[in-house]
Motif scaffolding. Structure first.
Motif, PDB file in Angstrom:
ATOM      1  N   TYR A  93      63.573  17.429  69.655  1.00 52.21           N
ATOM      2  CA  TYR A  93      63.246  18.757  69.132  1.00 52.21           C
ATOM      3  C   TYR A  93      63.504  19.829  70.180  1.00 52.21           C
ATOM      4  O   TYR A  93      64.012  20.916  69.881  1.00 52.21           O
ATOM      5  CB  TYR A  93      61.775  18.819  68.717  1.00 52.21           C
ATOM      6  CG  TYR A  93      61.428  18.045  67.478  1.00 52.21           C
ATOM      7  CD1 TYR A  93      62.393  17.687  66.547  1.00 52.21           C
ATOM      8  CD2 TYR A  93      60.107  17.669  67.223  1.00 52.21           C
ATOM      9  CE1 TYR A  93      62.065  16.974  65.411  1.00 52.21           C
ATOM     10  CE2 TYR A  93      59.770  16.959  66.086  1.00 52.21           C
ATOM     11  CZ  TYR A  93      60.756  16.607  65.189  1.00 52.21           C
ATOM     12  OH  TYR A  93      60.414  15.902  64.063  1.00 52.21           O
ATOM     13  N   ARG A  94      63.133  19.545  71.418  1.00 51.42           N
ATOM     14  CA  ARG A  94      63.309  20.527  72.498  1.00 51.42           C
ATOM     15  C   ARG A  94      64.774  20.908  72.648  1.00 51.42           C
ATOM     16  O   ARG A  94      65.120  22.097  72.749  1.00 51.42           O
ATOM     17  CB  ARG A  94      62.764  19.968  73.816  1.00 51.42           C
ATOM     18  CG  ARG A  94      62.949  20.903  75.003  1.00 51.42           C
ATOM     19  CD  ARG A  94      62.426  20.288  76.293  1.00 51.42           C
ATOM     20  NE  ARG A  94      60.967  20.287  76.347  1.00 51.42           N
ATOM     21  CZ  ARG A  94      60.244  21.294  76.807  1.00 51.42           C
ATOM     22  NH1 ARG A  94      60.839  22.406  77.247  1.00 51.42           N
ATOM     23  NH2 ARG A  94      58.926  21.208  76.854  1.00 51.42           N
ATOM     24  N   VAL A  95      65.647  19.905  72.661  1.00 50.48           N
ATOM     25  CA  VAL A  95      67.084  20.174  72.798  1.00 50.48           C
ATOM     26  C   VAL A  95      67.588  21.008  71.628  1.00 50.48           C
ATOM     27  O   VAL A  95      68.299  22.010  71.812  1.00 50.48           O
ATOM     28  CB  VAL A  95      67.873  18.852  72.895  1.00 50.48           C
ATOM     29  CG1 VAL A  95      69.375  19.138  72.813  1.00 50.48           C
ATOM     30  CG2 VAL A  95      67.543  18.130  74.191  1.00 50.48           C
ATOM     31  N   LEU A  96      67.232  20.621  70.412  1.00 55.30           N
ATOM     32  CA  LEU A  96      67.697  21.331  69.223  1.00 55.30           C
ATOM     33  C   LEU A  96      67.242  22.786  69.219  1.00 55.30           C
ATOM     34  O   LEU A  96      68.034  23.696  68.955  1.00 55.30           O
ATOM     35  CB  LEU A  96      67.180  20.636  67.961  1.00 55.30           C
ATOM     36  CG  LEU A  96      67.804  19.294  67.595  1.00 55.30           C
ATOM     37  CD1 LEU A  96      67.086  18.689  66.394  1.00 55.30           C
ATOM     38  CD2 LEU A  96      69.285  19.462  67.280  1.00 55.30           C
ATOM     39  N   LEU A  97      65.977  22.998  69.527  1.00 54.07           N
ATOM     40  CA  LEU A  97      65.429  24.351  69.455  1.00 54.07           C
ATOM     41  C   LEU A  97      65.923  25.240  70.583  1.00 54.07           C
ATOM     42  O   LEU A  97      66.293  26.400  70.359  1.00 54.07           O
ATOM     43  CB  LEU A  97      63.902  24.291  69.454  1.00 54.07           C
ATOM     44  CG  LEU A  97      63.263  23.633  68.218  1.00 54.07           C
ATOM     45  CD1 LEU A  97      61.756  23.522  68.394  1.00 54.07           C
ATOM     46  CD2 LEU A  97      63.600  24.407  66.954  1.00 54.07           C
TER      47      LEU A  97
END
Length: 217
Positions: free
Chosen positions: A17-21
């Motif tokens: 999620y961190r990478v995507l956001l």
């Protein structure tokens, strides 16, 4: 910059999620939590714009955490986006009743997650598009009240009409075109209706409409 808190018991999921956001450019992950109680404490400390909340966690469920975060906030922040692998079960309905501002399945496309965070940060609630009608229909059937009640009676005919259109999934622009009015007029009537109904956002207003018979499956 939109600030977010990631809540999931799996570190690899939080990392994804961190990478995507953060790749989106306008979203910053300011914290992570792996249990419901940790999420409540982190939300109070960090005051993020959006909390991305897992539902099932062994150290404390996301529904209870959502309820506590919503109860503690003094304004619209933080908005809570519930992320789950499950669709039609009591976890979803429990999350809606707890005051979640949005709901998205974990197998949604990456761009859907980014869009969901942006929408909630802007004050717009949402449900996963593939499940909106099914979720609201089932939710309404389980939680329907026998009559609309005094809040519905307080709505003007135009406010009621706009809430009914909203429950059909129409945007403000689409409602404005259907009624041949300005979008700003729709927003004004909708804000007035939400104040009378005691709902925070579009999602909660749609849920209310299904519960009280203004919208039907």
């Amino acid at each position: 910059m939109i600030t977010t808190l990631l809540v999931d018991d799996q570190a690899v999921v939080r990392a994804g999620y961190r990478v995507l956001l953060e790749d989106a450019g306008d979203i910053e992950v300011v914290g992570e939590a792996s249990t419901g109680p940790d999420a409540v404490r982190a939300a109070a400390r960090l005051r993020p714009d959006v909390v991305c909340m897992d539902v099932r966690m062994p150290g404390g469920d996301g529904i209870t955490a959502t309820r506590e975060i919503v109860a503690a906030r003094s304004g619209p922040r933080p908005a809570v986006l519930v992320l789950t692998t499950f669709d039609l079960d009591d976890y979803v309905f429990g999350a809606l009743e707890a005051g979640a501002d949005g709901f998205l399945l974990k197998d949604a496309e990456p761009e859907d997650l980014v869009d969901a965070v942006r929408r909630l940060a802007d004050g717009h609630g949402l449900l996963d598009h593939s499940l909106t009608r099914r979720v609201l229909t089932e939710f309404a059937n389980r939680r329907r009240t026998p009559t609309p009640g005094p809040a519905a009676a307080a709505l003007t005919p135009r406010e009621r009409e706009i809430v009914e259109f909203l429950a059909l999934g129409m945007s403000n622009d689409e409602i404005a075109r259907a009624l041949t009015v300005e979008t700003s007029t729709v927003k004004s009537h909708l804000s007035s209706a939400m104040a009378k109904l005691g709902t925070r956002d579009r999602l909660q207003t749609v849920v209310w409409a299904y519960q009280h018979g203004l919208a039907t499956p």
